[in-house]
Enzyme design. Structure first.
Site, PDB file in Angstrom:
ATOM      1  N   THR A 152     -21.789  83.191  43.048  1.00 16.01           N
ATOM      2  CA  THR A 152     -20.727  84.121  42.659  1.00 16.01           C
ATOM      3  C   THR A 152     -19.742  83.331  41.786  1.00 16.01           C
ATOM      4  OG1 THR A 152     -19.684  83.711  44.807  1.00 16.01           O
ATOM      5  CG2 THR A 152     -20.962  85.720  44.574  1.00 16.01           C
ATOM      6  N   LYS A 178     -25.010  78.895  48.440  1.00 19.91           N
ATOM      7  CA  LYS A 178     -23.866  79.238  47.604  1.00 19.91           C
ATOM      8  C   LYS A 178     -22.597  79.191  48.456  1.00 19.91           C
ATOM      9  CE  LYS A 178     -22.147  82.959  46.737  1.00 19.91           C
ATOM     10  NZ  LYS A 178     -21.028  83.276  47.684  1.00 19.91           N
ATOM     11  N   THR A 189     -18.661  84.826  51.622  1.00 21.75           N
ATOM     12  CA  THR A 189     -19.000  83.661  50.864  1.00 21.75           C
ATOM     13  C   THR A 189     -20.305  82.933  51.049  1.00 21.75           C
ATOM     14  OG1 THR A 189     -16.735  83.197  50.694  1.00 21.75           O
ATOM     15  CG2 THR A 189     -18.149  81.346  50.380  1.00 21.75           C
ATOM     16  N   GLU A 276     -13.331  75.340  45.807  1.00 24.38           N
ATOM     17  CA  GLU A 276     -12.356  75.846  44.839  1.00 24.38           C
ATOM     18  C   GLU A 276     -11.311  74.791  44.502  1.00 24.38           C
ATOM     19  OE1 GLU A 276     -10.919  79.255  46.808  1.00 24.38           O
ATOM     20  OE2 GLU A 276     -12.516  80.528  46.045  1.00 24.38           O
ATOM     21  N   ASN A 400      -6.896  81.192  43.664  1.00 21.67           N
ATOM     22  CA  ASN A 400      -6.750  82.178  44.730  1.00 21.67           C
ATOM     23  C   ASN A 400      -5.574  83.114  44.531  1.00 21.67           C
ATOM     24  OD1 ASN A 400      -8.904  81.811  46.773  1.00 21.67           O
ATOM     25  ND2 ASN A 400      -8.236  79.701  46.518  1.00 21.67           N
ATOM     26  N   THR A 405      -6.084  89.244  39.155  1.00 18.55           N
ATOM     27  CA  THR A 405      -5.253  89.660  38.019  1.00 18.55           C
ATOM     28  C   THR A 405      -5.976  89.388  36.714  1.00 18.55           C
ATOM     29  OG1 THR A 405      -4.164  87.519  38.057  1.00 18.55           O
ATOM     30  CG2 THR A 405      -3.111  89.316  39.254  1.00 18.55           C
TER      31      THR A 405
END
Lengths: 405, 405
Positions: A152, A178, A189, A276, A400, A405
């Site tokens: 993803t 993943k 996730t 991340e 995050n 947005t």
């Protein structure tokens, strides 16, 4: 930003296991977002799934079916089918039934997996329209394509493979995973699929997957959040010309266990390396615990402390933050005068304070590395635990905070 | 960046309690970094201190002495005297003995408090050289100066004050606090001093401070880290012309309890409002729990989730992250179909999924506010708990990553 994660290694085909991918256009047109895995008849499947009470619809269906006769694993990205209530459950079953109808198997022989945005209806029609293309793509050589297909927000595909010899027969263990964050904003996730051609009895396989997951997938943490969709599956096709493993003993089981552990560990750690905003790959090792739980409590207190994670990001050898986290981990009757803390090979704290031999330069030299081990010696007993995590960077907050947005 | 925190309110003097500040030049020349508080003879003192196993030297000394006859509270900023081993303990006792010698009290009548960098030797001589100046500054009117004197990286001083009437006598409760992060990088953090002129028996006072701290200081969290130096002290000087409170019942006790709770709550919440990098003040309320612990487990899971905290920073009404955190809080046999989640007055999730009536616009309108309440209805029982926290901003990472550079 992946730390020490290169291109995929060679992923050996597993006899009796095929993978095919196709594009359903779930989130973006043209993205390969449907992956089908086919197991030969007689395969056995075992798995571990999320402990989150809000588990996604496909997890519920997979739990019901995974101990039966399994022929297909159907994965989609772009939509987690989580927080979708009874309709989500019906949708998960419907896509399985559609694949079963095309392939002529019982619908309970299909396990569903979804990853992506939470709370939006599964685009059943789009997925079902892509099934034939994914079936047409099935091949034992498509591990790398499938590793990319299940991604993803991962920046790199993740896979590992091992082979060993037994009585002149080659046995293969290959897996992909993943991750990215433990939960992405609306992403749900972690998925892992590991297959072998060894023949393994169901109960042995279930114990093996639980043991391997506990040492790997259940020892990684990025932000302490546990996803609604996490699943890790171990498939044994039984195509290798060797006797069935019916007990967790003996030379063949020992070799298989080691290969499975190696593959689990490599694909689980790859999730952390690609975490991340990760700029560091951090091993937290706790030794000398009175029991395993207190070792884990200390390790997770250290791994989840935002203060330690930001210090790691800044390459700041901030031993005070580590001692403080050990101190609040909740270990009963902790004698701080017995505790030593090492950064890499450097003793930074001993007997509850800064180590007399420690200099800031020594700590800074370790902290400058991309891969860092924090070792804590509790001096209470013989138990040890090790977990893996990342730092907390500006990029994590950016990813995050700005995801939608 | 403090959220909804203005200039100090009026801080009424407490008869029998004086405060004085001076500059010892501990970290920066000229900074007022030593605060002395003097209690009238006959005062009673009670307190709660950090649960961190690595507690700082002054905490150990304060614990030993606080239930005896206390006359002085001696606080320094700029150095936490934590992680300093036996020498730190000797240093804490030495500064107390110096103040006792000047003032002619027993050294056990002096309680030490330190906040600042961990792991560096306490500059005993500098502190002792500043004691006379702080004593010369003692005045019942110096609450505001003391609130500023105990600040470290706080951006604003924190204080609150209440008065009530009983049998024609005015009783005062006034308090100040400092915080910033729960632990600043090397800062060891939270201090609170609340004084009243009511006359309260020792055991009643100890129960009152524990109860008030549990409802206030022990319900705030910025990053989940528990400092090595946290202390919250309640002093009753007994100067008000009223009978001694010897039991936790009756009208006078009820009034005092409410005033103490109000002051504790205001100065504790001020710490969150001034939290590191805070742009939101967040109330997490959990209702309908089967017991208090499960309410707290859910509330802290939500308050500590980096994914929820970054969503709050981004004003993103990300209900999926909230449901996921409730799901992994570890509540046994959680029935997700009974759970409702509210953002302010808006029901965002019900029965384990998005609320049918919910629109993104409604959630965005609540999230745009500076003060946000997340309310979770578990539907399991009658227990409730409320905690307060902040968001996780770029600024938090910046502050904590770059603190020592």
């Amino acid at each position: 930003m992946a730390v020490g994660l290169g291109p995929l290694p060679t992923l050996h085909p597993v006899p009796g296991f095929e993978l095919g991918i196709a594009s359903a256009g779930i989130k973006r047109p043209g993205r390969k977002d449907v992956v089908i895995m086919r197991c030969a008849e007689g395969s056995r499947v075992a798995g571990v799934t999320t402990t989150n009470a809000f588990c996604a619809a496909p997890v519920i269906v997979t739990r019901e079916r995974m101990h039966g006769l399994v022929r297909y694993l159907l994965t989609n990205t772009g939509n987690a089918n989580a927080g979708t209530g009874p309709q989500g459950l019906a949708d998960a079953r419907h896509t399985c039934a559609a694949l079963a109808a095309i392939t002529g198997v019982d619908e309970t022989a299909v396990l569903p997996f979804s990853t992506g945005v939470i709370g939006e209806p599964l685009p059943v029609q789009k997925i079902e329209a892509a099934l034939q293309a994914a079936l047409d793509d099935l091949s034992p050589d498509h591990w790398a394509e499938a590793a990319t297909g299940i991604m993803t927000t991962d920046t790199l595909p993740k896979g590992a493979s091992r082979q060993f010899q037994h009585d002149g027969v080659t046995v293969t263990v290959t897996g992909i995973s993943k991750g990215a964050g433990m939960i992405r904003p609306n992403m749900a996730t972690m998925l892992g699929y590991i297959a072998t051609d060894a023949k393994v009895a169901g109960s042995v396989l279930q114990d093996l997957v639980r043991d391997a997951a506990n040492k790997s997938f259940n020892r990684i943490t990025i932000d302490g959040d546990t996803s609604t969709n996490d699943c890790c599956m171990l498939i044994a096709t039984g195509q290798a010309a060797l006797p069935e493993i019916t007990e967790a003993t003996g030379e063949l089981f020992g070799k298989l266990r080691q290969a499975v552990l190696d593959v689990f560990m490599e694909v689980a750690q790859a999730i952390v390396r690609d975490g991340e905003g990760a700029t560091k790959f951090v091993t937290v090792q706790v030794n000398g615990g009175g029991n395993h739980q207190e070792c884990l409590d200390v390790a997770y207190a250290v791994a989840h402390s935002p203060l330690i994670k930001t210090a790691l990001f800044a390459s700041d050898p901030n031993w005070g933050r580590i001692l403080a986290a050990v101190g609040y981990a909740g270990v009963p009757n902790l004698d701080v005068s017995k505790i030593d803390v090492f950064l890499g090979e450097v003793c930074i704290a001993s007997q509850g304070g800064r180590s007399p031999s420690y200099t800031e330069e020594q700590g800074a030299a370790v902290m400058a590395r991309e891969e860092i081990t924090i070792r804590i010696e509790l001096g209470r007993g013989d138990c040890s635990e090790t977990i893996w995590t990342t730092d907390l960077s500006h990029e994590y907050v950016k990813i995050n905070a700005e995801y939608r947005t």
